[in-house]
Motif scaffolding. Structure first.
Motif, short mmCIF file in Angstrom:
data_model
loop_
_atom_site.label_atom_id
_atom_site.label_comp_id
_atom_site.label_asym_id
_atom_site.label_seq_id
_atom_site.Cartn_x
_atom_site.Cartn_y
_atom_site.Cartn_z
N VAL A 1 0.69 -1.64 -0.18
CA VAL A 1 0.22 -0.05 0.23
C VAL A 1 0.78 1.77 0.14
CG1 VAL A 1 -1.77 1.40 1.42
CG2 VAL A 1 -1.88 -0.86 0.77
N ILE A 2 0.52 2.10 -1.21
CA ILE A 2 1.16 3.28 -1.11
C ILE A 2 0.36 4.20 -1.26
CG2 ILE A 2 2.76 4.42 -2.59
CD1 ILE A 2 1.98 1.19 -3.39
N ASP A 3 0.99 5.17 0.44
CA ASP A 3 -0.31 6.16 0.52
C ASP A 3 0.16 6.75 1.94
OD1 ASP A 3 -2.77 8.04 2.35
OD2 ASP A 3 -3.61 5.71 0.64
N PRO A 4 -0.08 8.47 1.80
CA PRO A 4 0.90 9.44 2.91
C PRO A 4 0.00 9.20 4.14
CG PRO A 4 -0.46 10.33 1.56
CD PRO A 4 -0.20 9.60 1.27
N ARG A 5 -1.27 8.19 4.38
CA ARG A 5 -1.83 7.94 5.78
C ARG A 5 -2.09 6.35 6.24
NH1 ARG A 5 -7.82 9.14 5.13
NH2 ARG A 5 -7.92 8.37 7.31
N LYS A 6 -1.62 6.28 7.07
CA LYS A 6 -1.52 4.82 7.28
C LYS A 6 -2.90 4.21 7.98
CE LYS A 6 1.41 4.35 10.37
NZ LYS A 6 2.46 4.52 12.18
N THR A 7 -3.47 4.07 6.79
CA THR A 7 -5.13 3.31 6.78
C THR A 7 -5.01 2.27 7.50
OG1 THR A 7 -4.30 2.66 4.70
CG2 THR A 7 -5.55 5.19 4.67
N GLU A 8 -6.00 1.99 7.02
CA GLU A 8 -6.33 0.10 7.85
C GLU A 8 -5.82 -0.77 6.48
OE1 GLU A 8 -9.35 -3.09 9.29
OE2 GLU A 8 -10.50 -1.26 8.18
N ILE A 9 -5.93 -0.28 5.49
CA ILE A 9 -5.75 -1.45 4.46
C ILE A 9 -4.50 -1.07 4.48
CG2 ILE A 9 -5.65 0.29 2.59
CD1 ILE A 9 -6.18 -3.58 2.38
N ALA A 10 -3.80 -0.11 5.13
CA ALA A 10 -2.41 0.02 4.85
C ALA A 10 -1.59 -0.52 6.29
CB ALA A 10 -1.69 1.11 4.87
N GLN A 11 -2.47 -1.14 7.75
CA GLN A 11 -2.06 -1.32 8.47
C GLN A 11 -2.30 -2.64 8.45
OE1 GLN A 11 -3.60 0.36 12.67
NE2 GLN A 11 -4.14 1.55 10.99
N LEU A 12 -2.81 -3.14 7.57
CA LEU A 12 -3.41 -4.94 7.38
C LEU A 12 -2.38 -5.67 6.48
CD1 LEU A 12 -7.28 -4.46 6.76
CD2 LEU A 12 -5.69 -5.64 8.77
N ALA A 13 -1.65 -4.66 5.18
CA ALA A 13 -1.54 -5.15 4.14
C ALA A 13 0.60 -5.81 4.43
CB ALA A 13 0.01 -3.84 3.23
N GLN A 14 0.97 -6.14 3.56
CA GLN A 14 2.54 -6.39 4.15
C GLN A 14 3.96 -5.27 4.53
OE1 GLN A 14 0.79 -8.25 1.62
NE2 GLN A 14 1.18 -10.55 2.92
N GLU A 15 3.83 -4.08 3.02
CA GLU A 15 4.30 -3.39 3.20
C GLU A 15 3.18 -2.10 3.22
OE1 GLU A 15 7.91 -1.84 3.24
OE2 GLU A 15 7.94 -3.87 3.65
N THR B 1 -3.54 11.67 15.41
CA THR B 1 -2.97 10.75 15.44
C THR B 1 -2.34 10.38 14.98
OG1 THR B 1 -4.40 8.97 13.96
CG2 THR B 1 -5.01 10.44 13.36
N GLU B 2 -1.66 8.93 14.49
CA GLU B 2 -0.08 8.97 14.21
C GLU B 2 -0.44 8.76 12.41
OE1 GLU B 2 2.61 6.45 16.11
OE2 GLU B 2 2.79 8.37 17.55
N GLY B 3 -1.78 8.30 12.41
CA GLY B 3 -2.48 8.01 11.40
C GLY B 3 -2.22 8.99 9.98
N VAL B 4 -1.32 10.05 10.89
CA VAL B 4 -1.12 10.95 9.78
C VAL B 4 0.08 11.08 9.13
CG1 VAL B 4 -3.18 11.47 8.89
CG2 VAL B 4 -1.88 13.12 10.55
N ALA B 5 0.68 11.71 7.78
CA ALA B 5 2.72 11.80 8.56
C ALA B 5 2.61 12.76 9.09
CB ALA B 5 2.62 11.59 7.22
N PRO B 6 3.47 13.60 10.04
CA PRO B 6 3.92 14.06 9.54
C PRO B 6 3.64 15.68 9.02
CG PRO B 6 5.33 13.45 11.21
CD PRO B 6 4.43 12.99 10.20
N GLY B 7 3.35 16.89 8.19
CA GLY B 7 2.79 17.94 7.51
C GLY B 7 1.51 17.86 6.88
N LEU B 8 1.01 17.18 7.39
CA LEU B 8 -0.19 16.98 6.94
C LEU B 8 -1.77 16.89 7.56
CD1 LEU B 8 -1.65 15.59 3.42
CD2 LEU B 8 -1.36 12.96 4.95
N VAL B 9 -2.23 17.51 7.36
CA VAL B 9 -3.69 17.10 7.94
C VAL B 9 -4.95 16.17 6.80
CG1 VAL B 9 -3.67 19.15 9.13
CG2 VAL B 9 -4.36 19.46 7.13
N PHE B 10 -5.60 16.23 7.56
CA PHE B 10 -6.51 14.97 7.13
C PHE B 10 -8.34 15.49 7.67
CE2 PHE B 10 -9.64 11.83 6.03
CZ PHE B 10 -9.92 11.29 4.70
#
Length: 927
Positions: A428-442, A866-875
């Motif tokens: 998963v390529i994403d600036p946010r740590k979404t649920e699918i990102a956490q479930l993925a191997q990378e 939340t640490e679900g977003v990267a520093p410098g990013l708001v959502f």
């Protein structure tokens, strides 16, 4: 490999040859022999816990006679089986007696009465509740009615385990499990607490399989008994997955009412099986909401007041005719809808072009996947998703880019989760740590807005390390040298500086994708809603062409469509430069064909491409667009820089809106036409995988509301162009003639076959589930060497943060449907996600109120750290009118697709004073 031999058994006196490994229950059901079960489910692993399915088995080798549970007993050579022996029946009765001894005696008032498996088997086997003196000790548990979706009565639970198993095995979650031991064993959610305090996403899968009244759909509680309910199969009105649902309808005092929705009860939906998300199962409250529009409205003395259809149509027709004569056809603009049917979008396209004479027609695809249409069409010849959803399970590796799949496409995400569990590699390529990102191997946590650098660098590595499919490139592609030259400077070291990644991360992804036997790419608006959206899509297509990961099962380039019929609206010509079927308006041959089919003079059909959504709004602001007809769209909330949208719409001579609610856009209209909801009409939708499916009418329209197709045919007649269709089926028959890809998708075939994927050019064509298998639509696939360009607006000293926007699991688009019902409880207000480091720098805690400023406006809302977003990013999301995030977003457009850069704008944050802590309000939201 030696073939496994079939084995011979005897069942109920008949000798049968069966496959080894089959259970006794499987054999019996294959032979249509009834064996009762409570814990068994053919799609889940066998628990063997209830023992109600016991049968008599005589072992052919030992001649031993015993009772065995049919669901977990594999057949053996020589087995002699009796499914209804006296011993088996007596054992079943005993099991039922034991279950009833620990069960409440409230069948007369239980919501599951008439649809309860325990009740049914008790009736069939003549078993009653034991006398009071024989009942013994019973478990007594408090009911959990803490949420508006699922009511839990664990006193009625028989510990069949289906809810636990389906949550784990099908949904990929572990919300439910067993707790305690022995007689005290109980199915619990996290910590044996309330369901609302658990990680439950309220998909309702547990409801679907519960055999008793332990789990109840609270949305329909007390509204009808099971035997009073009629189930009408139709399609979910939310995202582009295209799930089949069943609307549960009751008739009271002569009026039919939808009381609930459920997953298909027989065979499952072709896309979703028996799975649904919270929106599909619990999001139907809007259908009968008291705020539904039921009468036309007209603006008089600055206010919208109720009027008649006659006055509404007369007003529109007169104003349209006067403007057409005074200003010409290009003073008009039409917005079609991704929520209405193919037939309705086709008619609006026909009114725009054949009746008015303008190509100024567009819809919300401009704001989501217009970059996909442009980029994939340039590379492959077709701008649609290449592979069916079911191919997810066939992939060895898949990349997910810019997609919060678990929230935006939950049923597709479920299939991704299943694939991961079975061994597929997910990246998963994403600036946010979404649920699918956490479930993925990378999870590749890329810097927002730098996807193009990353994608070009992947192509560089694949070419540099000679990982590309040389044969595929030579035989099926063109322009390879241009690509190689363009990405030559895009080294991993170069990309790492831009993306914030390590070079080895980029190299690892390139190798994993290229070396896989079957690899696929899935993406959504994190890729397309960019100033470089079309370039991003072309760069993705480059990767598929380099590796040959296209045209085969488990491969492909797959844009996941956001709304239920956004693909269909594109197919029907709701775009400014093409007729239905993506036939160019500038092509004189096509123009002649369309003029003939529509029985108009050639000169009536303009050869000049029309305005996109953004250009329409600009034209309205500048005074060149005088009239707009908006069908089921809400640009005031959905479009970038929405303050500009409001000001532009207010300048129109006439704005007509057809919708089911008085949306923020409808509030600005001169005439508002009450439309029918999806539950109140017929037609077809086309889902994200190009699958055309039928919508079925479940109830009559509310008040004086009308289906959009009837509104449009009447309007056309008033404008001097008669449209005399009797049904949507007749309109589809005309679509068959106009759009060759739909040529064989006839009403008769849909009724018989259920669904078909386009292209389906003829009545004997089976439809095309997978594109580009033998060749590309354009002949050879074309590489595009696209240069890296950054976002249109970067952070600076005055605006130091990047704002990105998206969706939430429990809401949809402008919230007009999901905020009118039980879903609003689950997510009642919006907040701003921010990294704790940034929060500390700004002196903020979760719950503090902040005002978010961009160069275009300001919005006030609470913050959540939340640490679900990267520093410098708001959502944040755009669902809430109270916090109109799109007042802030950047209207800068991709120069090719004209899609605005909704995913990236520079903002600053100011803390509001005198605001009390609000953490308590977020417990449900933040689970």
């Amino acid at each position: 490999m030696q073939k496994v031999q079939d084995i011979t058994i005897t069942i109920n006196g008949q000798q049968q040859t069966v496959s080894p490994g089959m259970t006794v229950l499987q054999v019996a059901r294959k032979l249509n022999l009834e064996i009762p079960t409570l814990c068994h489910d053919p799609f889940l692993s066998n628990q063997g816990s209830c023992r109600l399915c016991v049968v008599t088995v005589i072992d052919g080798k030992t001649n031993e006679k015993r009772l065995e549970p049919a669901c977990v007993t594999p057949v053996q050579p020589g087995f002699i089986i009796e499914t209804d022996s006296e011993d088996a029946i007596e054992a079943r009765k005993t099991i039922l007696e034991l279950l009833l001894a620990n069960h409440p005696n409230d069948c007369l008032r239980c919501e599951k009465a008439g649809h309860c498996a325990l009740q049914q088997y008790a009736y069939e086997y003549g078993v009653d509740f034991p006398a009071e003196q024989d009942q013994g000790k019973k478990n007594q548990y408090a009911s959990d009615d803490s949420n508006p979706f699922i009511e839990r009565h664990m006193t009625k639970c028989i510990l069949c385990g289906k809810c636990v198993t389906i949550c784990q095995e099908e949904q990929g979650r572990h919300v439910l499990d067993y707790a305690y031991r022995g007689f005290a064993t109980k199915v619990v959610s996290e910590g044996d607490g309330l369901l609302q305090d658990s990680p439950c996403v309220f998909c309702g899968a547990c409801l679907q399989v519960c055999p008793t009244g332990a789990l109840i759909d609270k949305t329909k509680k007390g509204k009808a008994r099971s035997w009073e309910i009629e189930k009408v199969p139709t399609l979910c009105p939310y995202c582009g997955t295209g799930c089949t649902i069943e609307l549960e309808v009751v008739q009271k005092k002569g009026v039919r009412e939808v009381i609930a929705a459920s997953a298909p009860s027989h065979g499952g939906g072709i896309v979703n099986g028996r799975s649904l998300c919270a929106k599909g199962r619990f999001g139907m409250g809007f259908i009968h909401h008291p705020e539904r529009l039921t009468k036309p409205l007209i603006r008089k003395n600055g206010k919208l007041i109720e009027t008649t259809w006659e006055e509404a149509f007369s007003t529109i027709a007169k104003k349209f005719k006067d403007l057409l004569q005074a200003e010409g056809p290009d003073a008009f603009a039409f917005l079609a809808s991704a929520r209405t049917t193919n037939e309705e979008n086709y008619l609006l396209n026909k009114i725009s072009r054949a009746v008015i004479g303008t190509n100024n027609i567009d819809h919300c695809a401009r704001l989501c996947h217009s970059a996909s249409v442009a980029g994939l069409a340039a590379a492959f010849g077709s701008g649609a998703m290449t592979n069916p959803i079911k191919d997810i399970e066939k992939s060895d590796t898949f990349l997910v880019l810019g997609s919060n799949t678990t929230e935006t496409h939950p049923v597709i995400a479920q299939q991704m989760i299943q694939a991961i569990k079975k061994g597929s590699q997910a990246i998963v390529i994403d600036p946010r740590k979404t649920e699918i990102a956490q479930l993925a191997q990378e999870h590749i946590q890329i810097k927002a807005g730098t996807d193009l650098a990353f994608l070009n660098s992947l192509a560089h590595v694949i070419i540099e390390e000679k990982l590309y499919n040389n044969r595929f490139v030579e035989e099926r592609t063109e322009n390879f040298k241009a690509l190689a030259a363009a990405v030559a400077p895009c080294t991993p070291q170069w990309a790492a500086e831009i993306t914030g990644l390590r070079p080895e991360q980029i190299i690892a992804v390139a190798r994993a994708y290229s070396r896989a036997k079957k690899a696929a790419i899935y993406y959504t608006m994190g890729i397309t809603q960019r100033f470089t959206g079309t370039y991003n899509v072309m760069a993705i297509a480059n990767l598929a062409l380099l590796t040959g990961h296209i045209g085969r099962p488990g491969t492909g380039v797959n844009p996941l469509r956001g709304q239920n019929n956004v693909q269909g609206a594109c197919d029907m010509g709701a775009l400014p430069d093409v007729y239905p079927g993506y036939q160019a308006v500038q092509d004189e041959k096509i123009r002649r064909k369309m003029a003939s089919l529509w029985a108009v003079e050639e000169e009536k059909l303009s050869i000049r491409p029309g305005c996109t959504v953004g250009e329409m709004i600009d034209g309205a602001a500048e005074g060149t667009i005088k009239a707009m007809f908006i069908m089921g769209e809400n640009p005031v909330l959905a479009d970038a820089n929405s303050s500009h949208v409001v000001k532009a719409l207010q300048k129109l001579d006439i704005l007509v809106v057809a919708d089911i609610f008085l949306t923020e856009t409808a509030e600005l209209a001169h005439v508002v036409l009450p439309a029918a909801s999806f539950a109140e009409k017929e037609g077809t939708f086309t889902n994200t995988e190009r699958r055309v499916q039928s919508l079925h009418k479940a109830i009559e329209q509310r008040g004086e509301a009308r289906p959009d197709w009837k509104i449009l045919t009447e309007l056309s007649c008033r404008l001097g162009y008669p449209m005399n269709y009797e049904s949507p089926a007749e309109i589809l028959e005309e679509i068959n003639l106009v759009n060759s890809a739909y040529g064989g998708i006839t009403p008769e075939r849909l009724h018989k076959e259920g669904s078909l994927c386009w292209p389906c050019p003829s009545s004997d064509h089976p439809g095309t589930a997978r594109l580009h298998e033998e060749s590309f639509s354009r002949g050879k696939g074309k590489f595009h060497g696209v240069p890296y360009l950054g976002p249109a607006e970067e952070p600076c000293q005055n605006y130091p943060y990047i704002l990105s926007t998206g969706r939430r699991l429990f809401h949809y688009h402008g919230g007009s449907m999901t905020r009118r019902g039980a879903l609003h409880w689950a997510y009642p207000e919006e907040h701003l996600e921010m990294h704790p480091k940034d929060g500390a720098q700004e002196g903020l805690r979760t719950g503090d109120l902040v005002t978010l400023h961009s160069r275009r406006g300001a919005v006030t809302l609470p913050v959540y750290l939340t640490e679900g977003v990267a520093p410098g990013l708001v959502f944040s999301s755009f669902h809430f009118r109270e916090s109109r995030i799109n007042e802030l977003t950047n209207g800068a457009r991709d120069p090719i697709a004209k899609i605005p850069e909704l995913k990236h704008c520079a903002v600053r944050i100011e803390k509001e004073k005198d605001w009390s802590k609000r953490e308590g309000r977020y417990k449900r939201i933040l689970v």
